[in-house]
Design an enzyme around this catalytic site. Structure first.
Site, PDB file in Angstrom:
ATOM      1  N   TYR A   1       0.928  -1.298   0.068  1.00  0.00           N
ATOM      2  CA  TYR A   1       0.256   0.075   0.170  1.00  0.00           C
ATOM      3  C   TYR A   1       0.995   1.260  -0.063  1.00  0.00           C
ATOM      4  O   TYR A   1       1.948   1.427   0.691  1.00  0.00           O
ATOM      5  CB  TYR A   1      -1.026   0.175   1.156  1.00  0.00           C
ATOM      6  CG  TYR A   1      -1.804   1.481   1.353  1.00  0.00           C
ATOM      7  CD1 TYR A   1      -3.035   1.149   0.818  1.00  0.00           C
ATOM      8  CD2 TYR A   1      -1.227   2.500   1.960  1.00  0.00           C
ATOM      9  CE1 TYR A   1      -3.671   2.487   0.856  1.00  0.00           C
ATOM     10  CE2 TYR A   1      -2.001   3.451   1.983  1.00  0.00           C
ATOM     11  CZ  TYR A   1      -3.371   3.623   1.350  1.00  0.00           C
ATOM     12  OH  TYR A   1      -4.181   4.691   1.514  1.00  0.00           O
TER      13      TYR A   1
ATOM     14  N   GLU B   1      -3.623   7.378  -4.187  1.00  0.00           N
ATOM     15  CA  GLU B   1      -3.806   6.124  -3.321  1.00  0.00           C
ATOM     16  C   GLU B   1      -3.399   4.893  -4.556  1.00  0.00           C
ATOM     17  O   GLU B   1      -4.202   4.839  -5.495  1.00  0.00           O
ATOM     18  CB  GLU B   1      -4.979   5.887  -2.606  1.00  0.00           C
ATOM     19  CG  GLU B   1      -5.023   4.480  -1.908  1.00  0.00           C
ATOM     20  CD  GLU B   1      -6.243   4.284  -1.320  1.00  0.00           C
ATOM     21  OE1 GLU B   1      -6.186   4.209   0.093  1.00  0.00           O
ATOM     22  OE2 GLU B   1      -7.515   4.474  -1.919  1.00  0.00           O
TER      23      GLU B   1
END
Length: 385
Positions: free
Chosen positions: A109, A196
């Protein structure tokens, strides 16, 4: 402003970030032509909607073979996806993105966003990427690392090393460094507020690929970002919010039953809070700003009444720059042109509020006058019971 995954990946590609090859399909008639441009035998079909949770809702499918790919693509067009972010009504799939599948070894991530509190760019990194990142943040927050970066030409090597600390096992750190610099440049040059990458993957060939991408942009900066503004998809936005933007009204649809018209964002938040205090939910946030002409008030009322869940309306105006008598006259004029068939409570305070109250009291309109905000909230909650 939000953009689609395929648009975010185009931006990443333009800044040198590693993304998979893929095609965008806007209508069923394009399926055969677009699929013929793809290589390989494994593909991922992705619904393009402005909401998270697509995978769990059936909006991301791994498909083997081009025959099956064509069938799955045709099946997904027009599908209603219901996720934790769409609400129960869901969203219709009106475009698809198809990628050549990657051989995944590890999901990570990585994100960056404007941190207003520190006036820095915050990078967030974690070894635990994928669909359950929210669960990781809740149950194992120590696995998520936040690094705040000073505004400069580039991200320093020292800060990059902090950001990639969870990824120390990765051999090819140069690609990670390039990716971080690319995200930083997009944030700065394109007025992005959030980028993101989830997941950021390591393939079995040890390549780094941005497998999914989400980007949000600062609405207030779109006057200088025409290229980004052209990516706006009105199909993904609330119709009432689009209409409000045409009249320079700050409007956000909510799920309650009491419509609100207020001048000033802080007062609007206080109004919504006190509605909740007395047991009801606001149907919207609506700030009419410092000037309220008949046209603006009329537009605001029409937008509120577009919401079929609205059972009553609370108008809360503090006259500072805007005089209460001008607002009151605008409200009276607007109400004559609109069929207001729900209870209407009005609270005025500030400049010329007595004159404004007199205009409302002698207007012949069916409205309920309130002395203060507390009184207004009690009266609208009682009126909609």
């Amino acid at each position: 402003m939000n953009i689609h995954e395929h648009q975010a990946k185009d931006l990443l590609r333009n800044y040198g970030a590693p993304v998979s090859s893929g095609v965008v399909i806007f209508k069923k008639e394009e399926i055969d032509k677009k699929i013929s441009q793809l290589k390989g035998d494994k593909f991922v079909v992705k619904a393009q909607i402005h909401a998270g949770g697509r995978g769990k809702a059936g909006g991301v499918k791994l498909v083997k073979g081009k025959k099956n790919l064509k069938e799955e693509t045709a099946k997904m067009f027009g599908k209603i996806l219901v996720t934790h972010q769409t609400g129960p009504e869901g969203k219709e799939v009106k475009r698809l993105y198809i990628e050549e599948a990657s051989e995944i070894s590890k999901e990570l991530y990585l994100s960056c966003l404007v941190d207003r509190e520190s006036s820095k760019i915050a990078f967030i990194s974690s070894l635990e990427g994928g669909v359950d990142i929210e669960k990781v943040a809740k149950d194992n927050p120590e696995k998520i690392i936040t690094t705040k970066v000073e505004l400069a030409e580039n991200v320093s090597i020292e800060d990059i090393n902090k950001i990639i600390k969870p990824f120390n096992f990765i051999e090819n750190k140069k690609d990670l460094q390039k990716l971080i610099q690319a995200l930083y440049k997009i944030i700065k040059e394109k007025d992005a507020s959030l980028i993101e990458i989830n997941p950021l993957i390591i393939t079995k060939d040890k390549e780094i690929i941005c497998l999914d991408a989400k980007m949000n942009f600062d609405d207030n900066a779109m006057f200088r970002q025409k290229e980004i503004l052209n990516l706006r998809d009105l199909n993904e936005e609330e119709p009432a919010e689009i209409e409000a933007s045409k009249h320079d009204l700050a409007y956000i649809k909510l799920n309650g039953s009491i419509g609100c018209m207020v001048n000033g964002a802080g007062l609007a938040m206080a109004t919504m809070d006190i509605i909740k205090l007395y047991g009801k939910e606001p149907a919207n946030f609506l700030d009419v700003g410092g000037g309220a002409s008949k046209e603006k008030v009329s537009a605001a009322l029409k937008i509120i009444l577009l919401d079929k869940n609205v059972k009553g309306i609370l108008i809360n105006i503090f006259g500072g720059i805007m005089r209460c008598d001008i607002l009151a006259q605008g409200l009276v004029d607007a109400a004559k042109d609109i069929d207001i068939n729900v209870p209407l409570v009005v609270r005025l305070a500030g400049t010329n509020f007595k004159e404004g109250k007199n205009i409302l009291d002698t207007s012949g309109l069916k409205l309920i006058s309130a002395e203060n905000l507390d009184d207004a909230a009690k009266k609208i909650v009682e009126a909609v019971k």
